[in-house]
Design an enzyme around this catalytic site. Structure first.
Site, PDB file in Angstrom:
ATOM      1  N   ASP A   1       0.813  -1.212   0.000  1.00 52.18           N
ATOM      2  CA  ASP A   1       0.000   0.000   0.000  1.00 52.18           C
ATOM      3  C   ASP A   1       0.850   1.267   0.000  1.00 52.18           C
ATOM      4  O   ASP A   1       1.418   1.642   1.025  1.00 52.18           O
ATOM      5  CB  ASP A   1      -0.909  -0.027   1.236  1.00 52.18           C
ATOM      6  CG  ASP A   1      -1.897   1.116   1.245  1.00 52.18           C
ATOM      7  OD1 ASP A   1      -2.132   1.706   0.180  1.00 52.18           O
ATOM      8  OD2 ASP A   1      -2.442   1.415   2.320  1.00 52.18           O
TER       9      ASP A   1
ATOM     10  N   ASP B   1      -1.771   5.438  -5.551  1.00 54.94           N
ATOM     11  CA  ASP B   1      -2.029   4.506  -4.446  1.00 54.94           C
ATOM     12  C   ASP B   1      -2.175   3.074  -4.947  1.00 54.94           C
ATOM     13  O   ASP B   1      -3.142   2.749  -5.634  1.00 54.94           O
ATOM     14  CB  ASP B   1      -3.305   4.956  -3.715  1.00 54.94           C
ATOM     15  CG  ASP B   1      -3.590   4.114  -2.484  1.00 54.94           C
ATOM     16  OD1 ASP B   1      -2.750   3.257  -2.137  1.00 54.94           O
ATOM     17  OD2 ASP B   1      -4.644   4.306  -1.866  1.00 54.94           O
TER      18      ASP B   1
END
Ligand SMILES: *[C@@H]1O[C@H](CO)[C@@H](O)[C@H](O)[C@H]1NC(C)=O
Ligand SMILES: *[C@@H]1O[C@H](CO)[C@@H](O)[C@H](O)[C@H]1NC(C)=O
Ligand SMILES: *[C@@H]1O[C@H](CO)[C@@H](O)[C@H](O)[C@H]1NC(C)=O
Ligand SMILES: *[C@@H]1O[C@H](CO)[C@@H](O)[C@H](O)[C@H]1NC(C)=O
Ligand SMILES: *[C@@H]1O[C@H](CO)[C@@H](O)[C@H](O)[C@H]1NC(C)=O
Length: 455
Positions: free
Chosen positions: A110, A331
């Site tokens: 992440d 992201d």
């Protein structure tokens, strides 16, 4: 996944952050590397569909390609729950061996958050640790919670009502970390030995041992077998920052199209690309910073193209404003792409104008634009392109923003940003098939379609 601004960190001055970075580096530099390598290569796995029955089964959607469909259903079931960004099902997971002896963990890779954390269990004598269960600190001889007075503890947000007794020997560092959809992990910020490349490389890592984990994006089916998150953000506690110094403060990945069969292997590479050809072909855009949100990899968007037309979208729609709101972040932990509302509406309108195909007989929940492509011999969807700050052009293939939602139905996989601060998120579907290199020292993001899957 996009992390909420930790209030503590947002109040820190940049100077103290730098100072903390230094202290954390000095903690983590106690590595016991036997065989020095100038990069670490970790395999990325794409999450598999969660088991039947689906939470909100829609029999009409279940077709031959259950993999694709189930990931779509996930988007649907999650959409009402999420705010800025849906973690969705399309996660890329990475293996980490933690502890002595090493316990295998599967974590979500992440770039939208910093903390490395794993679900922990206080189990004292678990004779057999079932696979895909929690990390067992009591089964590791190298586990050690940071003391609450330790400078490393200043780097994590704490639960309210935490106070630190400086003189008490056992006063572990409590952390509480919140994602933008309200999902939360809390527990003890600790130090542990991480093993990479089977048994040859060890690094001391600070991570969150999570005893309390709640919320849709970190539990249940949407987490899909993961035991935690590997934060790769720009802040000092992320994996990339903690290991960064050793590996040139760079990491890269190429997320392969998981709908291909057989699914190609994706890798996360800590350290620079070893292939000069790939490096030469890289386009770059500067990474922008936001002192109020030091986690995110912000990029600048100058203009957007749909087909041949450049859309009239003010660059300010994409930019971080004076209050630190807005901006566009890259992201890996968010599946779909979320665009600030004015940009989303213009892009949607442009696609609707250019695509002359009929809509499907029934609307697909969660998507504003779907087309029936049954019987279309040569599908020619308009290209979406982003002119980035610095002049480079990001031109993803149409498969990165048109999803097959049913046989013969394609939907525009963009969403309006629903976050109160109106920021945009370039999700992992949009990134597929490109090598992305996050270069903290050079403060730039490199990308290329060449050399996916190469070291
Ligand atoms: C993994 O370890 C081997 C030695 O066992 C070494 O030759 C290789 O370069 C290492 N690979 C990485 C990516 O660190
Ligand atoms: C753990 O359990 C095993 C049997 O399952 C037992 O032999 C051993 O003594 C136990 N260890 C501790 C520390 O309780
Ligand atoms: C801190 O811990 C010490 C040693 O355990 C204890 O004597 C002291 O009362 C504690 N102070 C507070 C404010 O709790
Ligand atoms: C798509 O169009 C065809 C006719 O061209 C029709 O038979 C089919 O039912 C439509 N599919 C959907 C999902 O609307
Ligand atoms: C570098 O990448 C190119 C393709 O971009 C490939 O043809 C070449 O074999 C790679 N070289 C090495 C040493 O992996």
């Amino acid at each position: 996944m996009v992390v909420l601004l930790p209030p503590l960190l947002s109040q820190l001055s940049l100077l103290s952050l730098l100072c903390f970075t230094f202290t954390l580096t000095s903690i983590t530099s106690q590595t016991t590397t036997n065989i020095p390598a100038d990069y670490l290569k970790l395999q990325l796995l794409h999450t598999h569909p969660f088991p039947f029955p689906f939470p909100s089964p829609s029999q009409a959607l279940i077709s031959s390609d259950t993999h694709r469909i189930s990931s779509l259903l996930r988007h649907h079931t999650k959409l009402p729950l999420t705010s800025a960004a849906s973690s969705g099902s399309g996660q890329y997971l990475v293996h980490l061996l933690l502890g002595s002896p090493p316990q295998p963990l599967l974590l979500v890779a992440d770039t939208g958050s910093d903390l490395i954390w794993a679900t922990c269990s206080a189990c004292r004598n678990c004779s057999s640790r079932p696979p895909s269960s929690a990390f067992l600190p009591r089964h590791s001889s190298s586990f050690s919670p940071h003391h609450c007075y330790n400078s490393a503890c200043q780097l994590v947000p704490h639960p309210e009502s935490t106070h630190c007794n400086r003189t008490r020997l056992h006063s572990p560092c409590r952390y509480e970390y919140t994602y933008s959809d309200g999902s939360l992990t809390s527990g003890f910020f600790s130090r542990e030995k991480a093993t990479f490349n089977s048994t040859v490389e060890h690094h001391s890592l600070s991570f969150g041992c999570g005893f309390h984990v709640t919320g849709p994006s970190v539990t249940g089916p949407s987490f899909n077998g993961a035991q935690g998150v590997m934060g790769l953000g720009r802040g000092p506690i992320s994996l990339s920052s903690q290991l960064g110094g050793r590996f040139g403060n760079k990491f890269s990945y190429c997320l392969m199209d998981y709908t291909l069969s057989p699914t190609p292997t994706s890798y996360l590479l800590i350290g620079g690309s070893k292939n000069a050809t790939v490096s030469r072909r890289m386009s770059y855009t500067p990474l922008q910073t936001n002192a109020l949100s030091p986690t995110f990899y912000y990029i600048g968007i100058e203009s957007v193209y749909v087909g041949k037309s450049k859309l009239r979208i003010s660059p300010s729609v994409w930019a971080v404003d004076r209050l630190g709101n807005g901006g566009t972040v890259v992201d890996s932990g968010t599946t779909l792409t979320f665009l600030a509302d004015p940009a989303y509406r213009r892009i949607l309108a442009a696609f609707k104008r250019l695509v002359k195909l009929p809509p499907p007989s029934k609307p697909t929940p969660g998507f504003d634009m779907c087309v029936n492509v049954t019987g279309v011999l040569k599908l020619n969807l308009p290209k979406l392109g982003f002119r980035l700050a610095g002049g480079s052009l990001f031109l993803p293939p149409t498969g990165n923003y048109f999803l097959d939602t049913a046989d013969g139905v394609k939907c525009l996989a963009l969403q309006p940003s629903t976050s109160s601060t109106g920021f945009s998120v370039i999700g992992n579907l949009m990134q597929q098939g490109f090598v992305f290199e996050f270069d903290a020292d050079g403060s730039r993001l490199g990308f290329t379609r060449h050399g996916c899957g190469l070291p």
